[in-house]
Design a protein around this motif. Structure first.
Motif, PDB file in Angstrom:
ATOM      1  N   LEU A 184     -69.998 -26.271  15.083  1.00  0.00           N
ATOM      2  CA  LEU A 184     -69.031 -25.165  15.666  1.00  0.00           C
ATOM      3  C   LEU A 184     -68.362 -25.913  16.795  1.00  0.00           C
ATOM      4  O   LEU A 184     -69.264 -26.426  17.686  1.00  0.00           O
ATOM      5  CB  LEU A 184     -69.873 -23.904  15.913  1.00  0.00           C
ATOM      6  CG  LEU A 184     -70.429 -23.301  14.800  1.00  0.00           C
ATOM      7  CD1 LEU A 184     -71.387 -22.162  15.276  1.00  0.00           C
ATOM      8  CD2 LEU A 184     -69.207 -22.346  14.145  1.00  0.00           C
ATOM      9  N   ALA A 185     -67.009 -25.621  17.038  1.00  0.00           N
ATOM     10  CA  ALA A 185     -66.474 -26.513  18.003  1.00  0.00           C
ATOM     11  C   ALA A 185     -65.455 -25.902  18.549  1.00  0.00           C
ATOM     12  O   ALA A 185     -64.836 -24.992  18.107  1.00  0.00           O
ATOM     13  CB  ALA A 185     -65.867 -27.850  17.607  1.00  0.00           C
ATOM     14  N   ASP A 186     -65.119 -26.056  19.866  1.00  0.00           N
ATOM     15  CA  ASP A 186     -63.837 -25.545  20.670  1.00  0.00           C
ATOM     16  C   ASP A 186     -62.816 -26.562  20.155  1.00  0.00           C
ATOM     17  O   ASP A 186     -62.790 -27.533  20.129  1.00  0.00           O
ATOM     18  CB  ASP A 186     -64.027 -25.729  21.999  1.00  0.00           C
ATOM     19  CG  ASP A 186     -65.084 -25.076  22.630  1.00  0.00           C
ATOM     20  OD1 ASP A 186     -65.394 -23.707  22.610  1.00  0.00           O
ATOM     21  OD2 ASP A 186     -65.846 -25.519  23.595  1.00  0.00           O
ATOM     22  N   LEU A 187     -61.534 -25.818  19.938  1.00  0.00           N
ATOM     23  CA  LEU A 187     -60.220 -26.406  19.712  1.00  0.00           C
ATOM     24  C   LEU A 187     -59.660 -26.245  21.123  1.00  0.00           C
ATOM     25  O   LEU A 187     -59.521 -25.312  21.583  1.00  0.00           O
ATOM     26  CB  LEU A 187     -59.383 -25.897  18.668  1.00  0.00           C
ATOM     27  CG  LEU A 187     -58.509 -26.815  17.737  1.00  0.00           C
ATOM     28  CD1 LEU A 187     -59.578 -27.789  17.174  1.00  0.00           C
ATOM     29  CD2 LEU A 187     -58.099 -26.175  16.728  1.00  0.00           C
ATOM     30  N   LEU A 188     -59.176 -27.601  21.731  1.00  0.00           N
ATOM     31  CA  LEU A 188     -58.727 -27.584  23.093  1.00  0.00           C
ATOM     32  C   LEU A 188     -57.366 -27.738  23.071  1.00  0.00           C
ATOM     33  O   LEU A 188     -56.542 -28.096  22.025  1.00  0.00           O
ATOM     34  CB  LEU A 188     -59.324 -28.731  23.857  1.00  0.00           C
ATOM     35  CG  LEU A 188     -60.897 -28.801  24.045  1.00  0.00           C
ATOM     36  CD1 LEU A 188     -61.329 -29.923  24.848  1.00  0.00           C
ATOM     37  CD2 LEU A 188     -61.327 -27.355  24.870  1.00  0.00           C
TER      38      LEU A 188
ATOM     39  N   SER B  72     -68.217 -28.757   9.596  1.00  0.00           N
ATOM     40  CA  SER B  72     -67.958 -27.523  10.130  1.00  0.00           C
ATOM     41  C   SER B  72     -68.340 -26.413   9.521  1.00  0.00           C
ATOM     42  O   SER B  72     -68.599 -26.359   8.385  1.00  0.00           O
ATOM     43  CB  SER B  72     -66.179 -27.497  10.226  1.00  0.00           C
ATOM     44  OG  SER B  72     -65.480 -28.325  11.063  1.00  0.00           O
ATOM     45  N   ARG B  73     -68.927 -25.524  10.361  1.00  0.00           N
ATOM     46  CA  ARG B  73     -69.389 -24.266   9.843  1.00  0.00           C
ATOM     47  C   ARG B  73     -68.531 -23.200  10.035  1.00  0.00           C
ATOM     48  O   ARG B  73     -68.730 -22.202   9.645  1.00  0.00           O
ATOM     49  CB  ARG B  73     -70.574 -24.037  10.430  1.00  0.00           C
ATOM     50  CG  ARG B  73     -71.959 -25.068   9.909  1.00  0.00           C
ATOM     51  CD  ARG B  73     -73.012 -24.589  10.204  1.00  0.00           C
ATOM     52  NE  ARG B  73     -73.469 -24.681  11.488  1.00  0.00           N
ATOM     53  CZ  ARG B  73     -74.707 -24.050  11.970  1.00  0.00           C
ATOM     54  NH1 ARG B  73     -75.578 -23.273  11.396  1.00  0.00           N
ATOM     55  NH2 ARG B  73     -74.896 -24.193  13.261  1.00  0.00           N
ATOM     56  N   GLN B  74     -67.205 -23.194  10.834  1.00  0.00           N
ATOM     57  CA  GLN B  74     -66.289 -22.438  10.913  1.00  0.00           C
ATOM     58  C   GLN B  74     -64.983 -23.197  10.591  1.00  0.00           C
ATOM     59  O   GLN B  74     -64.564 -24.067  10.968  1.00  0.00           O
ATOM     60  CB  GLN B  74     -66.028 -21.902  12.521  1.00  0.00           C
ATOM     61  CG  GLN B  74     -64.896 -20.847  12.602  1.00  0.00           C
ATOM     62  CD  GLN B  74     -64.737 -20.419  13.951  1.00  0.00           C
ATOM     63  OE1 GLN B  74     -65.645 -20.268  14.817  1.00  0.00           O
ATOM     64  NE2 GLN B  74     -63.588 -19.856  14.406  1.00  0.00           N
ATOM     65  N   LEU B  75     -64.240 -22.656   9.617  1.00  0.00           N
ATOM     66  CA  LEU B  75     -62.945 -23.244   9.029  1.00  0.00           C
ATOM     67  C   LEU B  75     -62.179 -22.082   9.068  1.00  0.00           C
ATOM     68  O   LEU B  75     -62.118 -20.978   8.372  1.00  0.00           O
ATOM     69  CB  LEU B  75     -63.369 -23.700   7.387  1.00  0.00           C
ATOM     70  CG  LEU B  75     -64.420 -24.720   7.491  1.00  0.00           C
ATOM     71  CD1 LEU B  75     -64.804 -24.504   5.914  1.00  0.00           C
ATOM     72  CD2 LEU B  75     -63.836 -25.901   7.627  1.00  0.00           C
TER      73      LEU B  75
END
Lengths: 379, 379
Positions: free
Chosen positions: A15-19, A124-127
Motif C-alpha cells: 500500500l503506497a502513496d502516489l505523490l 501492490s494490494r491496492q490497484l
C-alpha cells in the motif's frame, strides 16, 4: 515515486502513496481513457467499495474470493467484502438495477480494488482499475469491440506499440474432454502445458485418443496470429474444439478489420489464469518491458447472459505512458490577481507571507511588467 | 438514482450504486474541481484506502476513530483502518514523504472514504471527498485562500449562490478558560449554547467572571458577517478571545477582498462539530436546501505545523450542480466507422448483431446520407 524510503514501516506492505506529479498523471490518464469508453457508448457506473460478500463473490467474483478482505457490517451483522475486482459488481448492476434495459448494455467503470496479499511480481494490494463491460451480446464483433476500444483508450494517452495476446482458455479442456482423459492425466498434461514443456506434452498425448493428437502442433503454432490460425485451421479437431477455433478466428478477423496494423499473437493452448473466461481471452502488452496493461475476454454474466469486457490497469499504464509536461507554476506576489493567468493554463501560486519566494514555492515563472516570464535557474 | 428499489437487501445500508448518468456527472465535476485546485498550485496526492490504524487515527484522525472500519493485515499482523477522512493522510504525507519540501505546501486529493455507521441526516457510509490542504502557512491569507479556492471550484461547475458560514470553535472555550469555569458549569453552558438557548445562557453566565459577560451579546450577533464583526469588536473580551476575534476579522477581510460579492455569515459562539479546528472554521452552503457542500478551517498538522484546508463533498455538490446535457448517442450500423463522429463529440453506439436497432441502443441520432440526424420520437 511510490517508494516509501523515509520509513518503510509507515504503510502496510503493498500500500503506497502516489505523490506529485504521478497522482495527477494517473487521474488524468484514467479520465482520458474513460472519455474514450464514453465516446463508444459505454456508460459509467460506480459501485460501492464494500458490499455483502455473497453478492460480491458470486459468479466471476468467486475467482478473487481468497483475495478479498472481509469485514463485519455492524448494521446488518452480515459479512461484507472490500472489492478485489470490479467486474462482478458491474455484472450485478447489469442483472438487477439495469436488468430491464435493452441489450447489449455497455458499461464502464474506474476505481480502486484491494487485495489481501500481493504477489512477488505484483506486490501492490491496492490497484486502480478502469474498464468496459459489454453485457448481453454474443457476437464475435462484441469481443473485437472491447479489445479495440481498450487499445484506442491507450492510444489516446500516448501508449502505442501495443501487442494483443489472444488465448482460448476453453480449448485444452475441450480437447481433454473429447479424449475422455482421466483426472491424473489431465493434471499432468495441464502442468506440462503450463511449463510449455513440449517434450512432456508429446509423451503424455502419445497413445491417447485422437482428439489430443493436435496438441503438440497447436503448442508449436503459438505466435503471430496468422500462423497460429493456419495451424488451427489445419488441425484435426473434435467438434467442440473446432467451434472454439472458429469463434477465435471470427474474433480475430473482426479485430483486424478494426485495427489493421495491430500486432496480435495467439496462444491456442494457454488456459491458466483465466478462471472465468468462456471464450477468447485477451491480454494487452505495452512496448518494451512495460508488462500487462489490460486483461479481458468473454465470460458468462449473471442470469447466464453472454458478456465480454476489458480491464485496464492504470498503475501499469502510468509506467508505459509518456510523461506529460508539468504545469507551469507562476509566482503571484501578495495581493496580485491570477485569474487571467490561470485562464492561460498557468498554476498560480500565491505568496501569503513575506518569506514566500518564487524559489520556495517552486515556481517556474514570475511576473515582470505584468506578464509571466520564465525564472532562469543557474546551472 | 441511488435508490435500491429492485431489492433493498442487495447492498448494505448506506452503500449504493451510482448509475448512468450520475456516475459520469460526479466524476466530471470532481475532476473539474480538481482542475481549479491545480490551477491554484495545489498538487495532487493519492494516499491508499487502507493504512495502519495508528497512523490513520493520529492527530486529526482521532476525530473519526469510532467511525473507522478496522481490518487485520494478514501480512504484518497489525490492525489497519479503512480511511474515514482524507485530511489525516495528507497530514502524514506532508510530514514524512514531503517533509523536506519548502513550506507552505499546497496539496489536493480526491477519493472515497468509508464510515462504520451513517446518521439519520447523512445515511451514506461511502462518501466521495475532494479537497485542498495548505500546510505550513499561518497567515489569515492562507485560510482565505482555501475558502475562496473551494468557492471558485464550485463556481466552475455551475454552483453559485454559495454562502460561507464562519465559526471560531476556540472562542467559547477561551472565554470559559478566562472565567475559570468548573466542569459542570462548562458542560451546562455548552449544552445551552448548542441548543441556541439564549435565556439559559444568560442565566448561566449571570454572576460569573466578566470574561463570560460578552456571551449573550455574541450569541445575538450571529448572522451576516459585518454585524457579527461589529459586535465582536465592541465586546469586552479577555486577551486570548480578543486574539481569536482579531484573527477572524483578518481572515474575513482577506476573503472579502478576494470574493467581494460572497454572502458570509459569522457565528462567534458555535463550537460543536469542529473537533480539531484551532482557528476559523468554514462551512459552505449551496443555494436553497442543498445543504453542506464543504467544510474546513484551520488546524494543527503533524509536527505541530500550522495548516488550513477545505473538504468538498461531491455527493452533495452533485445535487446542487446544474445537470449537464447528456451525450448524443449516434447509431452506427454494422461495420460503419464512427471515428469522425466521436471527434465531433458523439458517443457512437455500434450495432453488433441484426437485432441491435437505434431504439434498443437508446440512440438519439442515426446516419442519413453519411451525416448524423436526430431520431424523431413519437410523442
Amino acid at each position: 515515486m511510490t517508494d516509501d524510503l523515509p520509513n518503510p514501516a509507515l504503510l502496510p506492505a503493498g500500500l503506497a502513496d502516489l505523490l506529485p506529479p504521478e497522482a495527477e498523471r494517473e487521474a488524468a490518464l484514467v479520465e482520458a481513457m474513460m472519455g474514450v469508453f464514453a465516446a463508444h457508448g459505454y456508460e459509467r457506473v460506480k459501485p460501492p467499495l464494500l458490499e455483502f460478500e455473497d453478492s460480491l463473490l458470486a459468479g466471476s467474483g468467486a475467482a478473487v474470493a481468497e483475495q478479498t478482505f472481509r469485514l463485519m457490517d455492524p448494521v446488518s451483522q452480515r459479512m461484507m467484502g472490500l472489492r478485489a475486482d470490479t467486474t462482478p459488481q458491474v455484472a450485478r448492476i447489469a442483472a438487477t438495477r439495469l436488468g430491464a434495459q435493452a441489450r447489449p448494455l455497455r458499461l464502464c467503470y474506474a476505481g480502486q480494488v484491494l487485495r489481501v496479499r500481493g504477489t512477488q511480481l505484483a506486490p501492490s494490494r491496492q490497484l486502480p482499475q478502469a474498464g468496459v463491460e459489454l453485457i448481453g451480446g454474443a457476437a464475435p464483433a462484441a469481443d473485437a469491440e472491447v479489445a479495440v476500444v481498450a487499445i484506442e483508450a491507450l492510444a489516446a494517452i500516448g501508449v502505442t506499440q501495443i501487442s494483443l495476446d489472444v488465448t482460448m482458455p476453453t480449448m485444452v479442456p475441450a480437447l481433454m474432454d473429447a479424449a475422455g482423459l482421466d483426472a491424473p492425466l489431465r493434471s499432468s498434461l495441464a502442468r506440462a502445458l503450463d511449463r510449455k514443456d513440449s517434450a512432456a506434452v508429446t509423451t503424455l498425448v502419445h497413445g491417447q485418443a485422437g482428439a489430443l493428437a493436435a496438441l503438440p502442433g497447436l503448442m508449436a503454432a503459438t505466435g503471430p496470429a496468422e500462423g497460429a490460425l493456419a495451424a488451427l485451421d489445419a488441425a484435426e479437431l473434435p467438434p467442440a474444439a473446432r467451434a472454439i477455433a472458429q469463434n477465435a478466428a471470427e474474433v480475430l478477423a473482426a479485430i483486424q478489420a478494426r485495427a489493421p496494423g495491430l500486432r496480435i499473437t495467439l496462444d491456442p493452448v494457454e488456459f491458466r489464469g483465466f478462471r472465468y473466461h468462456t471464450g477468447v481471452a485477451f491480454t494487452l502488452y505495452g512496448p518494451g518491458m512495460s508488462g500487462e496493461l489490460a486483461r479481458g475476454g468473454r465470460y458468462v454474466s449473471q442470469n447466464d447472459e453472454p458478456a465480454t469486457g476489458m480491464t485496464l490497469y492504470p498503475d501499469a499504464v502510468l509506467s508505459a505512458a509518456p510523461a506529460s509536461a508539468p504545469m507551469r507554476r507562476l509566482f503571484l506576489p501578495i495581493g496580485a490577481d491570477g485569474a487571467a493567468f490561470r485562464a492561460e493554463g498557468f498554476a498560480t501560486v500565491a505568496a501569503l507571507a513575506g518569506e514566500d519566494t518564487p524559489q520556495r514555492l517552486r515556481c517556474t515563472h514570475e511576473l515582470k511588467d505584468g506578464r509571466p516570464v520564465p525564472i532562469l535557474t543557474k546551472d
